[in-house]
Structure formats: C-alpha cells, structure tokens
Design an enzyme around this catalytic site. Structure first.
Site, PDB file in Angstrom:
ATOM      1  N   GLU A 120       0.857  -1.186   0.000  1.00  0.00           N
ATOM      2  CA  GLU A 120       0.000   0.000   0.000  1.00  0.00           C
ATOM      3  C   GLU A 120       0.889   1.231   0.000  1.00  0.00           C
ATOM      4  OE1 GLU A 120      -4.176  -1.167   2.002  1.00  0.00           O
ATOM      5  OE2 GLU A 120      -2.606  -0.771   3.444  1.00  0.00           O
ATOM      6  N   HIS A 233      -8.459  10.712   2.751  1.00  0.00           N
ATOM      7  CA  HIS A 233      -8.061   9.629   1.846  1.00  0.00           C
ATOM      8  C   HIS A 233      -8.232  10.108   0.411  1.00  0.00           C
ATOM      9  CE1 HIS A 233      -7.730   5.725   0.001  1.00  0.00           C
ATOM     10  NE2 HIS A 233      -7.415   5.201   1.174  1.00  0.00           N
ATOM     11  N   ARG A 279      -0.801   9.077   1.688  1.00  0.00           N
ATOM     12  CA  ARG A 279      -2.130   9.620   1.403  1.00  0.00           C
ATOM     13  C   ARG A 279      -2.203  11.143   1.407  1.00  0.00           C
ATOM     14  NH1 ARG A 279      -5.426   5.312   5.099  1.00  0.00           N
ATOM     15  NH2 ARG A 279      -4.961   3.607   3.691  1.00  0.00           N
ATOM     16  N   HIS A 340     -11.136  10.749   6.358  1.00  0.00           N
ATOM     17  CA  HIS A 340     -10.986   9.304   6.539  1.00  0.00           C
ATOM     18  C   HIS A 340     -10.518   8.907   7.932  1.00  0.00           C
ATOM     19  CE1 HIS A 340     -10.319   5.184   5.451  1.00  0.00           C
ATOM     20  NE2 HIS A 340      -9.016   5.250   5.633  1.00  0.00           N
ATOM     21  N   ARG A 375      -0.964   9.143   8.901  1.00  0.00           N
ATOM     22  CA  ARG A 375      -0.872   7.705   9.185  1.00  0.00           C
ATOM     23  C   ARG A 375      -0.439   6.915   7.958  1.00  0.00           C
ATOM     24  NH1 ARG A 375      -4.970   3.367   8.597  1.00  0.00           N
ATOM     25  NH2 ARG A 375      -6.367   4.939   7.764  1.00  0.00           N
TER      26      ARG A 375
END
Ligand SMILES: Cc1cc2nc3c(=O)[nH]c(=O)nc-3n(C[C@H](O)[C@H](O)[C@H](O)COP(=O)(O)OP(=O)(O)OC[C@H]3O[C@@H](n4cnc5c(N)ncnc54)[C@H](O)[C@@H]3O)c2cc1C
Length: 487
Positions: A120, A233, A279, A340, A375
């Site tokens: 990811e 996000h 992100r 998000h 994050r």
C-alpha cells in the site's frame, strides 16, 4: 449498598467495540468483571469497514524487517511520530498477528500456502496482511466471537455512554439503552470510541464516529493532542454520499493509475512515488491538480487487470462498483478525497494511559503519536491491537489490588426539551468549508465563532440527554478544538 449498585459495578468499563475496545477486553484477565458497550450494532464501527489490511512484520518476506516498517511509518508521518510508540508498534506487531491468527482470523494465503501480503502507499515492502478486501470485518468477527465466549465479559450493544464522571474511587458512566438511563461504575475506564469523521459532510467513517470519547475525556480535563491532524483519503468513490465508499489503497497497491479529468496520469508531475506516495501527498496534489484543470473529476484505472483476478482480490469493491454500474475491469472508477482518519486524539502514554488516573484511551480516539502528521496505511488496526493489549496489561497489574464497589447518581434535568434541529448539519457544513485537505483560515475563523455559540447553547440549555444531544455536543466540541488549532 443496594444489590443493583453491586451488579452495575465492574472492574473495568470499555466504551467501544471496534478493534480497540474488543481486543482490550480480550486481553484482560478472565477473573476480571468487564463491561463492554457500543452505541449501535456491533458491526457499525470503522474497524468493520477496514478493507486493505493490517501492516506487520511477521514471518517476513521480501527482506522486510522492523527497521523498514519503522522508517516507512516515519516517512509517512513527516518524522513527527513519537519514536517510543513507533518502536512498540512495529516490534509488538508479530505477537498480536500471531494471537489473532490463533483465535481464528483467516488471512489470505498464496498458492504456496504462505500468507499473501499486499503493498500500500508509503510501504517499501509487501507487509499488509489481508482477508480479501474486508480485513476489518474478519478481524473484528474473530475477536468479537472470542469476547462473547467469555463469561467474565458483559457485552451491551445499542448502549450509548452519555456522560462520564470522575470520582475519588473511579468512574461513573451514564449509559442509555432502550430509552433507560443506567449508571455503571468502575475503577478503570477505557475509551475506544473511534474517530470523528461525522464532523464532516463527506467521510468514509460510520455513523458512530462523532468523537464522543474525545469529548468525554476533554470534559474531564484530559489532554487532547493534534485534533486537526486529519487524514483525507485520496480515493473515496465520488458520489457525494455522506458515508463515502472507500476504494482501498491496495487497489493502487495492485497497480491502479490515478487520472485527471483529461484521463491522464498526473502524479509524475508532483512526486516520484507516483500513485503510491503517502495519502496526504496524493490528496494534496489532487487538490492542486483540480485547481489547475478547473475540474474535480478524477479516476482510478485498473482496467489492465484481469476481471476474474479483480473480482477475487477485491470482491467487496467489485460488487459495490457493479451496483453503481461500473465494471472495474473495463470502466474508470470516479474518485475524490474524503475525510478518513484522525491522527490526533486523547493523549496517552505507551501504556495507553491518559493523564486522568484510571482513564485509558485506545484506537482511533487516542493519540499515541505513532502516526505523526499522517498515518501510514494499515497501521491503525495494528495500533488498536498493540495499544489495546498494553492498556489491558496495565489495568491487569492494578487489578491485583482489590477495590470496593461504589455507586453514583447522575442528575436528571427536569422539564428538559429536545435540542433544536439542524445543529449537526450546520457544524458539518462549517467543517467542510473550513478544513478540507487544505485549511481555509478565513472560513475557519468565521466558523469558529458560530461553533462557539453552538457549544454555549448546548452547555447552557436544559436539554434531554439522548443520542441527538450527546452527538451534537460531541461534534460541537470536536469542531471547536479542531478550528481552534488551525485559526
Ligand atoms: C472505510 C475505512 C477503511 C479503513 N481501512 C483500514 C485498513 O485497511 N487498515 C487499517 O489499519 N485501518 C483502516 N481504517 C481505519 C481503521 O479501521 C480504524 O482506525 C480503526 O479500526 C478504529 O478502531 P477503533 O476500535 O478505534 O474504533 P471503531 O472501530 O470505530 O469502534 C468505535 C466503537 O466505539 C463505540 N462508541 C462510540 N461512541 C460511543 C458512545 N458514546 N457510547 C458507546 N459506544 C460508543 C462504537 O459504537 C464502536 O463500537 C479504515 C477506516 C475506514 C473508515
């Protein structure tokens, strides 16, 4: 003492039944009397929605190690992370993954029988354990089943914590279930109430994410840290629903391209990590690109992948998109950034202790400092497990000293009225205008004045203490703290 007082006395009360609350409960000794509450059905929580997976260096592949996981976490967080918390997060990960596998979490495996790990944004190695694209539902299913099998744990769903009071011997919680208020007491309380997404018009978060635990802690005087550290996000499905469906990071991890309104890739103009930049970076440059093209049309393109592979790897996303008339193996997926995740929250130490004696916070409502300014994908389920376990260990050690049951009576307001309608909608509009990816200071300043008025109204009015009131007060408090930080 009345027998009902003793019945309503617990060794610990856990407010929240997502990954954080459930895992804390499961990690407490079976000799302790535990109450777990959640304000809606057990599956209405952000943990249940988690798609991509859980990051961990466990039986590593790809030359992975905890130093690389640490470094990726720091890079994503802009090196604003708490080094002690990050070290605990990445080193304790293997133990928690082993534990949840032992209790029945079914992570996907490859053809050789090894656990399949995906990639990811921001991860330098394939280390994301997943269960198709519904990892959170699988993890919480297994932990919830283990919790429900425990005789020492009382589980109440559709039970809303309305008020929390700090007393000399512990805490009293006013809980509303089936229109009846009941007071529960305990020497220890763990807040595991999740995020704050519902303070925005558009969010991926479930309806429970109104910041109730953060508000309760704030009212008790606990330190709240970095509440304006909000993750937007980059790729929510773009249909302007209040609860936006997430197109998981792992779709980009498996090779999807991000396109602008001209159906052209554009991330190469901004960041060498392209679509797999963290992100905050991708969301930021979507906003920059939107300004440049004058359009908020963006797409994900994974049409180069085989249909059967996509249907098997992303069954939930595949099915959802089909209901929207989109076949992801042939069609572009319209996406846009969306609120998000919350990096900030109730400040805690490495044992999940707040600065109020006996009060703990775990999961998204807490601020452990592991995420820094942004994050890293799939670190939050891990944070909920690691720090939930640590909270439980700390409480277990204290429970060796016996405590005496105690009771408390909350005052019920007489002649109270229902709160005026429209307050929550107004707060959401203010937040959407004041701070969406890039803060707008002017809107934030005017919004702050109005939020102050709403807070005053809710504090001074004589209102019925029900879900509408509790959630409006939480949204107003959360909006107040966020806007105060950014103006
Ligand atoms: C769409 C989506 C996808 C995600 N994907 C991933 C992913 O792939 N990997 C990852 O690591 N993270 C992911 N995340 C983030 C992650 O799921 C959450 O941060 C994490 O699960 C939060 O867990 P939690 O236990 O803190 O809160 P939640 O799971 O949200 O649980 C909160 C609980 O608190 C209860 N509650 C709240 N207020 C009250 C009250 N007043 N009284 C009683 N109960 C109350 C709720 O009922 C609920 O049970 C995703 C999030 C979303 C929204």
């Amino acid at each position: 003492m009345d027998i009902s007082d003793i019945q309503n006395y617990y060794d610990a009360i856990i407010v929240g039944a997502g990954a954080g609350g459930l895992y804390t409960a499961l990690s407490l000794p079976e000799t302790a009397k535990i109450l777990v509450i959640c304000k809606r059905e057990p599956t209405v929580c952000n943990s249940h929605l988690a798609q991509g997976g859980i990051a961990a260096v466990y039986k590593p592949v790809d030359d992975d190690n905890t130093s690389l996981h640490t470094n990726d976490t720091f890079v994503a967080g802009g090196f604003k992370n708490n080094p002690d918390s990050v070290k605990i997060l990445v080193t304790q990960a293997a133990q928690e993954i082993q534990h949840i596998i032992d209790i029945g979490v079914d992570f996907d495996r490859d053809d050789t029988g090894e656990y399949d790990r995906t990639l990811e944004g921001g991860h330098s190695r394939r280390r994301i354990f997943h269960h198709k694209d519904s990892t959170g539902a699988e993890i919480t299913r297994a932990i919830r089943e283990a919790v429900l099998a425990r005789d020492n744990i009382t589980f109440l769903d559709n039970a809303l914590m309305c008020r929390l009071e700090k007393l000399d011997s512990g805490f009293a919680a006013d809980v509303l279930k089936d229109d009846v208020h009941t007071t529960y007491t305990a020497p220890y309380v763990v807040l595991a109430t999740g995020g704050i997404g519902r303070v925005y018009e558009y969010t991926t978060n479930t309806a429970i994410a109104t910041g109730d635990g953060i508000t309760a802690a704030y009212e008790l005087g606990a330190q709240i840290t970095g509440l304006s550290l909000i993750q937007f996000h980059p790729t929510a499905y773009h249909d302007k629903a209040r609860e936006c469906f997430l197109i998981s990071e792992s779709v980009r991890g498996e090779g999807a391209h991000l396109l602008n309104c001209h159906k052209e890739r554009f991330m190469q103009k901004y960041d060498e990590r392209l679509e797999l930049a963290p992100r905050d970076v991708v969301s930021h440059f979507i906003m920059v690109e939107a300004k440049e093209t004058g359009s908020d049309e963006f797409y994900l393109d994974i049409t180069h992948e085989d249909r059967d592979y996509l249907a098997a790897r992303f069954p939930m996303i595949f099915e959802f998109l089909l209901t929207q008339g989109i076949d992801m193996s042939k069609d572009l997926i319209p996406v846009y950034p969306c609120q998000h995740y919350l990096m900030g929250g109730i400040n805690v130490d490495t044992s999940a202790r707040t600065d109020i004696d006996g009060l703990y916070a775990v999961g998204e409502c807490s601020h452990t400092g592991v995420h820094g300014n942004n994050r890293l994908a799939s670190n939050s389920l891990l944070e909920a497990l690691v720090f939930g376990h640590r909270a439980a260990d700390d409480i277990s050690a204290k429970l060796t000293t016996p405590t005496e049951p105690f009771s408390y009576t909350f005052e019920e307001p007489a002649d109270a009225v229902h709160i005026p309608t429209g307050l929550r909608t107004e707060i959401r509009r203010i937040m959407q205008q004041a701070y969406f990816v890039i803060p707008d200071k002017e809107q934030a300043r005017t919004g702050f004045e109005r939020v102050l008025e709403i807070n005053k109204l809710l504090e001074q009015g004589n209102f019925i203490i029900d879900r509408d009131y509790v959630e409006a007060k939480s949204l107003a408090t959360v909006a107040y703290i966020i806007l105060k930080e950014i103006i």
